[in-house]
Motif scaffolding. Structure first.
Motif, PDB file in Angstrom:
ATOM      1  N   VAL A  94       0.895  -1.154   0.000  1.00 52.11           N
ATOM      2  CA  VAL A  94       0.000   0.000   0.000  1.00 52.11           C
ATOM      3  C   VAL A  94       0.933   1.203   0.000  1.00 52.11           C
ATOM      4  CG1 VAL A  94      -1.715   1.323   1.287  1.00 52.11           C
ATOM      5  CG2 VAL A  94      -1.885  -1.170   1.201  1.00 52.11           C
ATOM      6  N   ILE A  95       0.987   1.891  -1.143  1.00 53.72           N
ATOM      7  CA  ILE A  95       1.985   2.938  -1.333  1.00 53.72           C
ATOM      8  C   ILE A  95       1.336   4.310  -1.174  1.00 53.72           C
ATOM      9  CG2 ILE A  95       3.611   3.927  -2.997  1.00 53.72           C
ATOM     10  CD1 ILE A  95       3.428   0.930  -4.259  1.00 53.72           C
ATOM     11  N   LEU A  96       1.845   5.085  -0.227  1.00 53.26           N
ATOM     12  CA  LEU A  96       1.416   6.471  -0.050  1.00 53.26           C
ATOM     13  C   LEU A  96       2.211   7.319  -1.032  1.00 53.26           C
ATOM     14  CD1 LEU A  96      -0.013   8.801   1.479  1.00 53.26           C
ATOM     15  CD2 LEU A  96       1.876   8.712   3.116  1.00 53.26           C
ATOM     16  N   TYR A  97       1.527   7.905  -2.022  1.00 52.39           N
ATOM     17  CA  TYR A  97       2.269   8.668  -3.019  1.00 52.39           C
ATOM     18  C   TYR A  97       1.953  10.158  -3.005  1.00 52.39           C
ATOM     19  CZ  TYR A  97      -1.853   8.430  -6.094  1.00 52.39           C
ATOM     20  OH  TYR A  97      -3.110   8.531  -6.615  1.00 52.39           O
ATOM     21  N   LYS A  98       0.997  10.582  -2.199  1.00 50.58           N
ATOM     22  CA  LYS A  98       0.738  12.014  -2.096  1.00 50.58           C
ATOM     23  C   LYS A  98       0.171  12.323  -0.719  1.00 50.58           C
ATOM     24  CE  LYS A  98      -1.379  15.871  -4.506  1.00 50.58           C
ATOM     25  NZ  LYS A  98      -2.116  16.291  -5.688  1.00 50.58           N
ATOM     26  N   HIS A  99       0.692  13.391  -0.120  1.00 55.23           N
ATOM     27  CA  HIS A  99       0.204  13.829   1.188  1.00 55.23           C
ATOM     28  C   HIS A  99       0.172  15.352   1.197  1.00 55.23           C
ATOM     29  CE1 HIS A  99       1.257  14.986   5.513  1.00 55.23           C
ATOM     30  NE2 HIS A  99      -0.028  14.706   5.490  1.00 55.23           N
ATOM     31  N   ILE A 100      -0.998  15.884   1.470  1.00 55.66           N
ATOM     32  CA  ILE A 100      -1.140  17.328   1.690  1.00 55.66           C
ATOM     33  C   ILE A 100      -1.592  17.478   3.130  1.00 55.66           C
ATOM     34  CG2 ILE A 100      -2.367  19.440   1.051  1.00 55.66           C
ATOM     35  CD1 ILE A 100      -2.651  18.247  -1.773  1.00 55.66           C
ATOM     36  N   ALA A 101      -0.806  18.190   3.908  1.00 57.63           N
ATOM     37  CA  ALA A 101      -1.061  18.304   5.346  1.00 57.63           C
ATOM     38  C   ALA A 101      -2.357  19.061   5.620  1.00 57.63           C
ATOM     39  CB  ALA A 101       0.104  18.999   6.026  1.00 57.63           C
ATOM     40  N   GLN A 102      -2.939  18.764   6.743  1.00 51.47           N
ATOM     41  CA  GLN A 102      -4.157  19.433   7.201  1.00 51.47           C
ATOM     42  C   GLN A 102      -3.852  20.886   7.509  1.00 51.47           C
ATOM     43  OE1 GLN A 102      -6.208  17.268  10.297  1.00 51.47           O
ATOM     44  NE2 GLN A 102      -6.672  19.160  11.368  1.00 51.47           N
ATOM     45  N   GLY A 127      -5.115  23.316   9.866  1.00 55.26           N
ATOM     46  CA  GLY A 127      -5.922  23.571  11.061  1.00 55.26           C
ATOM     47  C   GLY A 127      -7.242  22.828  10.998  1.00 55.26           C
ATOM     48  N   LYS A 128      -8.327  23.558  11.297  1.00 54.74           N
ATOM     49  CA  LYS A 128      -9.662  22.962  11.206  1.00 54.74           C
ATOM     50  C   LYS A 128     -10.399  23.477   9.978  1.00 54.74           C
ATOM     51  CE  LYS A 128      -9.998  22.085  16.096  1.00 54.74           C
ATOM     52  NZ  LYS A 128     -10.671  22.318  17.352  1.00 54.74           N
ATOM     53  N   LYS A 129      -9.625  24.057   9.047  1.00 54.56           N
ATOM     54  CA  LYS A 129     -10.220  24.614   7.833  1.00 54.56           C
ATOM     55  C   LYS A 129     -10.249  23.614   6.697  1.00 54.56           C
ATOM     56  CE  LYS A 129      -8.732  29.259   8.984  1.00 54.56           C
ATOM     57  NZ  LYS A 129      -7.894  30.386   8.628  1.00 54.56           N
ATOM     58  N   GLN A 130      -9.142  22.909   6.505  1.00 57.17           N
ATOM     59  CA  GLN A 130      -9.053  21.948   5.412  1.00 57.17           C
ATOM     60  C   GLN A 130      -8.506  20.625   5.930  1.00 57.17           C
ATOM     61  OE1 GLN A 130      -6.734  24.017   2.322  1.00 57.17           O
ATOM     62  NE2 GLN A 130      -8.373  23.334   0.971  1.00 57.17           N
ATOM     63  N   PRO A 131      -9.114  19.516   5.483  1.00 55.38           N
ATOM     64  CA  PRO A 131      -8.627  18.205   5.937  1.00 55.38           C
ATOM     65  C   PRO A 131      -7.306  17.840   5.263  1.00 55.38           C
ATOM     66  CG  PRO A 131     -10.359  17.938   4.312  1.00 55.38           C
ATOM     67  CD  PRO A 131     -10.254  19.410   4.580  1.00 55.38           C
ATOM     68  N   ALA A 132      -6.633  16.884   5.841  1.00 60.02           N
ATOM     69  CA  ALA A 132      -5.441  16.325   5.203  1.00 60.02           C
ATOM     70  C   ALA A 132      -5.895  15.489   4.013  1.00 60.02           C
ATOM     71  CB  ALA A 132      -4.682  15.454   6.198  1.00 60.02           C
ATOM     72  N   LEU A 133      -5.042  15.397   3.008  1.00 59.43           N
ATOM     73  CA  LEU A 133      -5.331  14.596   1.815  1.00 59.43           C
ATOM     74  C   LEU A 133      -4.242  13.541   1.668  1.00 59.43           C
ATOM     75  CD1 LEU A 133      -6.825  14.099  -0.936  1.00 59.43           C
ATOM     76  CD2 LEU A 133      -5.164  15.668  -1.915  1.00 59.43           C
ATOM     77  N   TYR A 157      -0.757  10.369  12.051  1.00 53.29           N
ATOM     78  CA  TYR A 157       0.169  10.597  10.952  1.00 53.29           C
ATOM     79  C   TYR A 157      -0.179   9.752   9.727  1.00 53.29           C
ATOM     80  CZ  TYR A 157       2.611  12.395  15.009  1.00 53.29           C
ATOM     81  OH  TYR A 157       2.919  13.068  16.165  1.00 53.29           O
ATOM     82  N   PRO A 158       0.209  10.222   8.534  1.00 49.89           N
ATOM     83  CA  PRO A 158      -0.053   9.468   7.305  1.00 49.89           C
ATOM     84  C   PRO A 158       0.498   8.043   7.331  1.00 49.89           C
ATOM     85  CG  PRO A 158       0.625  11.691   6.763  1.00 49.89           C
ATOM     86  CD  PRO A 158       0.797  11.537   8.249  1.00 49.89           C
ATOM     87  N   ASN A 159       1.654   7.853   7.942  1.00 47.26           N
ATOM     88  CA  ASN A 159       2.230   6.507   8.011  1.00 47.26           C
ATOM     89  C   ASN A 159       1.386   5.573   8.871  1.00 47.26           C
ATOM     90  OD1 ASN A 159       4.296   7.258   6.339  1.00 47.26           O
ATOM     91  ND2 ASN A 159       5.732   7.661   7.999  1.00 47.26           N
ATOM     92  N   ASP A 160       0.747   6.131   9.916  1.00 47.78           N
ATOM     93  CA  ASP A 160      -0.163   5.332  10.736  1.00 47.78           C
ATOM     94  C   ASP A 160      -1.336   4.855   9.886  1.00 47.78           C
ATOM     95  OD1 ASP A 160       1.424   5.977  12.925  1.00 47.78           O
ATOM     96  OD2 ASP A 160       0.083   7.573  13.626  1.00 47.78           O
ATOM     97  N   ILE A 161      -1.890   5.766   9.104  1.00 43.35           N
ATOM     98  CA  ILE A 161      -3.036   5.428   8.264  1.00 43.35           C
ATOM     99  C   ILE A 161      -2.630   4.450   7.173  1.00 43.35           C
ATOM    100  CG2 ILE A 161      -4.732   6.381   6.646  1.00 43.35           C
ATOM    101  CD1 ILE A 161      -4.855   8.820   8.518  1.00 43.35           C
ATOM    102  N   GLN A 162      -1.454   4.627   6.625  1.00 40.50           N
ATOM    103  CA  GLN A 162      -0.946   3.692   5.611  1.00 40.50           C
ATOM    104  C   GLN A 162      -0.867   2.276   6.189  1.00 40.50           C
ATOM    105  OE1 GLN A 162       2.986   4.619   4.225  1.00 40.50           O
ATOM    106  NE2 GLN A 162       2.906   3.120   2.564  1.00 40.50           N
TER     107      GLN A 162
END
Length: 185
Positions: free
Chosen positions: A55-63, A65-71, A127-132
């Motif tokens: 399962v390869i994480l190839y893109k991460h856009i940080a959150q 604050g509470k305005k936009q979610p992480a991608l 963190y993204p790695n946790d979700i991965q």
């Protein structure tokens, strides 16, 4: 002990503050228990078993604050062209595990998954790695049929019009569980 579970849940709903109807509040407590059970299953997986399950994480856009979610965008090469029911089940379990998912999309033809979520300040998932790692383990369990694929939040309400199916699947499950504890005479 199990017979008291429903009354305990009702007491917590009655005494606590919560959003939604009584059924929705009971459903939230039920999902919390499901989440704990799912994490128990994920923790028991031997990492050596899933080494060959990429399962390869190839893109991460940080959150923001509470305005936009992480991608997060993932590539699951072994899941290319898997039937939609497996992707739907994967999505359901991701929603259950990650908890604050805003949006989840998948492209089964290319084996890609897009996840938008708000990270928890404390707790397990930050963190993204946790979700991965979580997605990898869930995909492994779905693929090996250790998790059922009939549990889905993606099905449309239109498919269930005109029947008891108008209730959400979770509401029906709560009512079904409640009926097990109520003696009908």
């Amino acid at each position: 002990m199990m017979a008291n579970s429903l009354s305990i849940a009702l007491e917590k709903v009655h005494s606590g503050v919560g959003q939604g109807s009584v059924l929705e509040q009971i459903d939230k407590r039920y999902r919390k228990q499901q989440r704990l059970t799912l994490f128990g299953m994920l923790e028991q997986i031997d990492n050596n078993k899933i080494n060959d399950f990429p399962v390869i994480l190839y893109k991460h856009i940080a959150q923001n604050g509470k305005k936009q979610p992480a991608l997060l965008r993932f590539f699951l090469p072994k899941w290319k062209n898997h039937d939609e029911i497996f992707w739907q089940a994967l999505g359901d379990y991701i929603i259950l595990a990650v908890h604050r998912v805003k949006d989840l999309e998948f492209d089964r033809i290319r084996g890609r998954l897009k996840l938008e979520y708000f990270a928890k300040i404390k707790g397990r998932i930050k963190y993204p790695n946790d979700i991965q790692a979580i997605i990898k383990k869930i995909a492994f369990l779905v693929d090996t049929e250790a998790l059922p694929t009939d549990f889905t939040r993606f099905r449309r309400m239109a498919e269930r019009r005109g029947s008891l199916g108008e209730m959400s699947k979770e509401q029906a499950a709560v009512i079904g569980a409640a009926l097990k504890f109520i003696e009908i005479r």
